[in-house]
Structures are given as C-alpha cells and as structure tokens.
Design an enzyme around this catalytic site. Sequence first.
Site, mmCIF file in Angstrom:
data_model
loop_
_atom_site.group_PDB
_atom_site.id
_atom_site.type_symbol
_atom_site.label_atom_id
_atom_site.label_comp_id
_atom_site.label_asym_id
_atom_site.label_seq_id
_atom_site.Cartn_x
_atom_site.Cartn_y
_atom_site.Cartn_z
ATOM 1 C CB ALA A 1 5.863 6.016 -2.432
ATOM 2 N N GLY B 1 0.811 -1.214 0.000
ATOM 3 C CA GLY B 1 0.000 0.000 0.000
ATOM 4 C C GLY B 1 0.842 1.260 0.000
ATOM 5 C CB CYS B 2 3.677 2.344 2.084
ATOM 6 S SG CYS B 2 2.785 2.276 3.650
ATOM 7 C CB THR B 3 5.145 0.264 -2.755
ATOM 8 O OG1 THR B 3 6.043 -0.226 -1.752
ATOM 9 C CG2 THR B 3 5.879 0.351 -4.083
#
Length: 214
Positions: A113, A108-110
């Site tokens: 970003a 999710g964070c990738t």
Amino acid sequence: MMATLSLPKHSLPSLIPPQTPRTQSPRNPTFLPKSSESQFHGLRLSTPSSASIPSSFSAKSAILAKVNKGQVPPSFTLKDQDGKNVSLSKFKGKPVVVYFYPADETPGCTKQACAFRDSYEKFKKAGAEVIGISGDDSNSHKAFAKKYRLPFTLLSDVGDKVRKDWGVPSDLFGTLPGRQTYVLDKNGVVQLIYNNQFQPEKHIDETLKFLQSA
C-alpha cells in the site's frame, strides 16, 4: 532343630502383579497457532487443525483464474473506506489498477500500500486510478488509510464475493488470500494480470512499467 519354610502352592512369579507393557504414544505433530503472522510476506495465517490438504482443494482451481487477459471482469459495487458505495463502472474511460491484497495492517500489505502511495503521482500522470480490495470492513480500511496516508480508494469485499467472482487464486492450499493485480484499460478490458504473494512491492513496478509503455 532347623526350622523349615513352607511356601504356598502357587509360585512366586504369580504373586507379582502382571505388568502391562508400555506402548509409546506417537508424538503429536506441532502445528502453528490458530492465528500467527508471517514475517516473510506479512500475512495473518489461519492454520487449520489438520495438516491434511482439504478434500475440496484442486491444484487447477488454485492456479487458473476466472478473469483472464482480454476479458471484461464482472462489475461490482462495494463500500470504500468512508462507507460510500463505489462501482467499477465509475472508472470507465480511464485505466484502472485493481489490486487484491490479503489484509490491512500486515507487513507485506502495508509495504504494498505504501509503495502504491509513494508512486501515486506516477499513476496519476499515466491517467490511471488505483483501487485496493480486501475482505476487511470499511472501518479497518479507514484506519489503515489514515495511518499510512493512502491517497487512493480501498474497497471492502466482506465475504470475498468479488474475489471469488474474479477468480483470484489463493496460496498455501487455500489458507492465504491471494495477492493479485489487474490493469484494466479505458474500455474496462483486462490488459495485465500480475500475481506475486511474496514480493508485494513488485506489483507497483510491473503495473507502472506496463502503463508507461502503453
């Protein structure tokens, strides 16, 4: 002559050792491993050994943030992916997008970003800077930024001090660091707060929409 069988005075049942009734032990609940990865929103989960809600948990504290729209948030100085100190005051005079995310290298964070990366030129056109903050150290940020060619600043909030100062709410009874984005105007005043743990790419859509309409 027929032989006779004489039995001891005690009865046969007393010769059989007493049987202790078996009690069925309760089935232990199954817990997630200590560290697992959610494919739904891409976070590394740290699951407590007990399923009970922590006594310190308060629904109110999990929902309400310390920093609200119209306020100037607490300033900070943190190390970026190159190990250099970066202060929030450095960006005064232009809009700033500050997004708190759980951890580097999670799905999710990738996605989040990379979505900021893909729209970075649009943010620049709107005159805004983008800053990502998580509890990872500078080395983790450096590897993360290099791997995905992230053109913006990543700051290391080891110990989550800034996250706590800003009052970023957590998810799942405090087990997951929150995913929250703030848009500050050129005077450093918060004009937008957006929280969405499970749709990380929506943060980019909402912040861009706000900046382009301002």
